[in-house]
Scaffold this motif. Structure first.
Motif, mmCIF file in Angstrom:
data_model
loop_
_atom_site.group_PDB
_atom_site.id
_atom_site.type_symbol
_atom_site.label_atom_id
_atom_site.label_comp_id
_atom_site.label_asym_id
_atom_site.label_seq_id
_atom_site.Cartn_x
_atom_site.Cartn_y
_atom_site.Cartn_z
ATOM 1 N N ALA A 9 0.829 -1.204 0.000
ATOM 2 C CA ALA A 9 0.000 0.000 0.000
ATOM 3 C C ALA A 9 0.865 1.257 0.000
ATOM 4 O O ALA A 9 0.521 2.260 -0.628
ATOM 5 C CB ALA A 9 -0.921 -0.009 1.221
ATOM 6 N N GLU A 10 1.999 1.190 0.694
ATOM 7 C CA GLU A 10 2.890 2.347 0.765
ATOM 8 C C GLU A 10 3.492 2.657 -0.607
ATOM 9 O O GLU A 10 3.585 3.818 -1.014
ATOM 10 C CB GLU A 10 4.020 2.095 1.773
ATOM 11 C CG GLU A 10 3.571 2.066 3.226
ATOM 12 C CD GLU A 10 2.928 0.735 3.606
ATOM 13 O OE1 GLU A 10 2.992 -0.213 2.788
ATOM 14 O OE2 GLU A 10 2.373 0.650 4.720
ATOM 15 N N THR A 12 2.290 1.818 -3.632
ATOM 16 C CA THR A 12 1.278 2.319 -4.565
ATOM 17 C C THR A 12 0.918 3.766 -4.254
ATOM 18 O O THR A 12 0.630 4.556 -5.165
ATOM 19 C CB THR A 12 0.006 1.450 -4.519
ATOM 20 O OG1 THR A 12 -0.523 1.439 -3.180
ATOM 21 C CG2 THR A 12 0.307 0.021 -4.948
ATOM 22 N N LEU A 13 0.952 4.129 -2.979
ATOM 23 C CA LEU A 13 0.676 5.517 -2.603
ATOM 24 C C LEU A 13 1.776 6.445 -3.088
ATOM 25 O O LEU A 13 1.514 7.468 -3.727
ATOM 26 C CB LEU A 13 0.545 5.619 -1.080
ATOM 27 C CG LEU A 13 0.389 7.038 -0.508
ATOM 28 C CD1 LEU A 13 -0.965 7.618 -0.908
ATOM 29 C CD2 LEU A 13 0.534 7.021 1.010
ATOM 30 N N ARG A 18 -2.215 3.986 -6.642
ATOM 31 C CA ARG A 18 -3.397 3.585 -5.875
ATOM 32 C C ARG A 18 -4.650 4.193 -6.485
ATOM 33 O O ARG A 18 -4.675 5.374 -6.840
ATOM 34 C CB ARG A 18 -3.266 4.032 -4.416
ATOM 35 C CG ARG A 18 -4.479 3.700 -3.574
ATOM 36 C CD ARG A 18 -4.360 4.277 -2.184
ATOM 37 N NE ARG A 18 -3.251 3.690 -1.434
ATOM 38 C CZ ARG A 18 -2.943 4.034 -0.195
ATOM 39 N NH1 ARG A 18 -3.653 4.979 0.427
ATOM 40 N NH2 ARG A 18 -1.934 3.459 0.420
ATOM 41 N N GLU A 19 -5.678 3.394 -6.576
ATOM 42 C CA GLU A 19 -6.954 3.904 -7.069
ATOM 43 C C GLU A 19 -7.661 4.647 -5.936
ATOM 44 O O GLU A 19 -7.793 4.137 -4.829
ATOM 45 C CB GLU A 19 -7.843 2.760 -7.565
ATOM 46 C CG GLU A 19 -7.328 2.102 -8.836
ATOM 47 C CD GLU A 19 -8.317 1.100 -9.387
ATOM 48 O OE1 GLU A 19 -9.473 1.104 -8.907
ATOM 49 O OE2 GLU A 19 -7.948 0.326 -10.272
ATOM 50 N N THR A 20 -8.102 5.853 -6.214
ATOM 51 C CA THR A 20 -8.798 6.642 -5.210
ATOM 52 C C THR A 20 -10.198 6.101 -4.982
ATOM 53 O O THR A 20 -10.898 5.736 -5.936
ATOM 54 C CB THR A 20 -8.909 8.114 -5.673
ATOM 55 O OG1 THR A 20 -7.601 8.612 -5.903
ATOM 56 C CG2 THR A 20 -9.598 8.959 -4.625
ATOM 57 N N TYR A 69 -8.026 9.594 -0.136
ATOM 58 C CA TYR A 69 -6.726 9.562 -0.797
ATOM 59 C C TYR A 69 -5.621 8.999 0.107
ATOM 60 O O TYR A 69 -4.766 8.236 -0.344
ATOM 61 C CB TYR A 69 -6.315 10.986 -1.202
ATOM 62 C CG TYR A 69 -7.345 11.714 -2.009
ATOM 63 C CD1 TYR A 69 -7.279 11.716 -3.400
ATOM 64 C CD2 TYR A 69 -8.396 12.399 -1.401
ATOM 65 C CE1 TYR A 69 -8.231 12.380 -4.161
ATOM 66 C CE2 TYR A 69 -9.354 13.067 -2.153
ATOM 67 C CZ TYR A 69 -9.278 13.054 -3.526
ATOM 68 O OH TYR A 69 -10.218 13.703 -4.277
ATOM 69 N N LYS A 71 -4.925 7.140 3.830
ATOM 70 C CA LYS A 71 -5.672 6.357 4.817
ATOM 71 C C LYS A 71 -5.376 6.708 6.264
ATOM 72 O O LYS A 71 -6.173 6.407 7.154
ATOM 73 C CB LYS A 71 -5.392 4.871 4.592
ATOM 74 C CG LYS A 71 -5.874 4.349 3.247
ATOM 75 C CD LYS A 71 -5.526 2.886 3.082
ATOM 76 C CE LYS A 71 -5.992 2.364 1.727
ATOM 77 N NZ LYS A 71 -5.617 0.935 1.522
ATOM 78 N N GLU A 75 0.580 7.406 6.642
ATOM 79 C CA GLU A 75 0.745 7.512 5.195
ATOM 80 C C GLU A 75 1.070 8.945 4.790
ATOM 81 O O GLU A 75 1.868 9.176 3.876
ATOM 82 C CB GLU A 75 -0.519 7.039 4.485
ATOM 83 C CG GLU A 75 -0.706 5.539 4.509
ATOM 84 C CD GLU A 75 -1.719 5.068 3.475
ATOM 85 O OE1 GLU A 75 -1.740 3.850 3.221
ATOM 86 O OE2 GLU A 75 -2.456 5.903 2.904
#
Length: 248
Positions: A9-10, A12-13, A18-20, A69, A71, A75
């Motif tokens: 997740a980190e 992709t952010l 990452r998909e919003t 956007y 979490k 993040e």
């Protein structure tokens, strides 16, 4: 196969993959907007002022809007840590490795001192953000003519990152301490050491005290301290390169 590895997740952010989460009306923010606002708040008020609600207020949005956007605050700090690094220096192709790494460290410290809060963000993983990796690439490039293998180059740069973050944190803290209480760096320090240090328990330190090292003023000179410490590290790198490449 690396294609089979699912990105965290980190990652992709940081890389905008990452998909919003899309709920309600059309999104009016971007990750870049949120990161920029967080940096502005931290620059003006310090890292302690950064919260999801504070950044939402800075942007004129609700806190819940930000969670579409980013979490969590963790993040957000991850994004800020990468954003704190501007473009790395473009080292000349013919620069020797020692000059190149020296320029790299000087450039990184200059950039990060513009955002002193960056030194307070915990580091829990190797560099992964685009800006951090850009700096990583430049440092590896400086070692390109040494004849070292790629694993050795990475090891040297990782050690240099440890030096960089330690130097940044210490220089910021010690400079602030010297400004607030210069007497802590005066001859009173040596006098206090002489009173409390027992030669039987601290024999090596006692010899240093007896030599008079701490009898005068101890002004904190950031440039001198950094040059000395970096020189020691690079001397070690030079010896390592000579050992690794001997006979090639």
């Amino acid at each position: 196969m690396t294609d089979d590895i699912e990105l965290s997740a980190e990652v992709t952010l940081l890389w905008g993959l990452r998909e919003t989460v899309r709920r309600g009306r059309r999104p009016s923010l971007t990750i870049a907007d949120i990161t920029r606002a967080a940096v502005e708040v931290a620059d003006a008020e310090g890292l302690a002022a950064v919260s999801m609600s504070r950044i939402a207020a800075q942007l004129g949005n609700s806190t819940m809007a930000l969670y579409r956007y980013v979490k969590s605050k963790d993040e957000l700090l991850l994004l800020m840590a990468d954003a704190a690094l501007d473009d790395p220096p473009d080292l000349p192709d013919d620069v020797d490795w020692r000059t190149g790494l020296t320029l790299w460290v000087q450039g990184a410290l200059t950039v990060l001192r513009r955002h002193p809060w960056a030194a307070q963000i915990p580091i829990s993983a190797p560099p992964m953000g685009p800006n951090n990796l850009w700096w990583f690439d430049r440092a590896l490039r400086a070692l390109g003519g040494t004849g070292l293998g790629e694993e050795d180059k990475v090891g040297i740069v990782m050690g240099l990152l440890t030096f960089l973050h330690g130097e940044l944190r210490l220089s910021l803290d010690l400079s602030a301490g010297y400004t607030d209480n210069p007497e802590a760096f005066s001859r009173q320090y040596g006098a206090a050491l002489a009173r409390v240090v027992d030669a039987r328990r601290f024999p090596a330190l006692s010899r240093a005290i007896a030599s008079g090292v701490f009898e005068g003023e101890i002004p904190y000179d950031e440039e001198t301290e950094r040059a000395f410490a970096l020189g020691l590290y690079l001397d070690g790198v030079a010896a390592f390169i000579e050992h690794r490449t001997a006979g090639r």
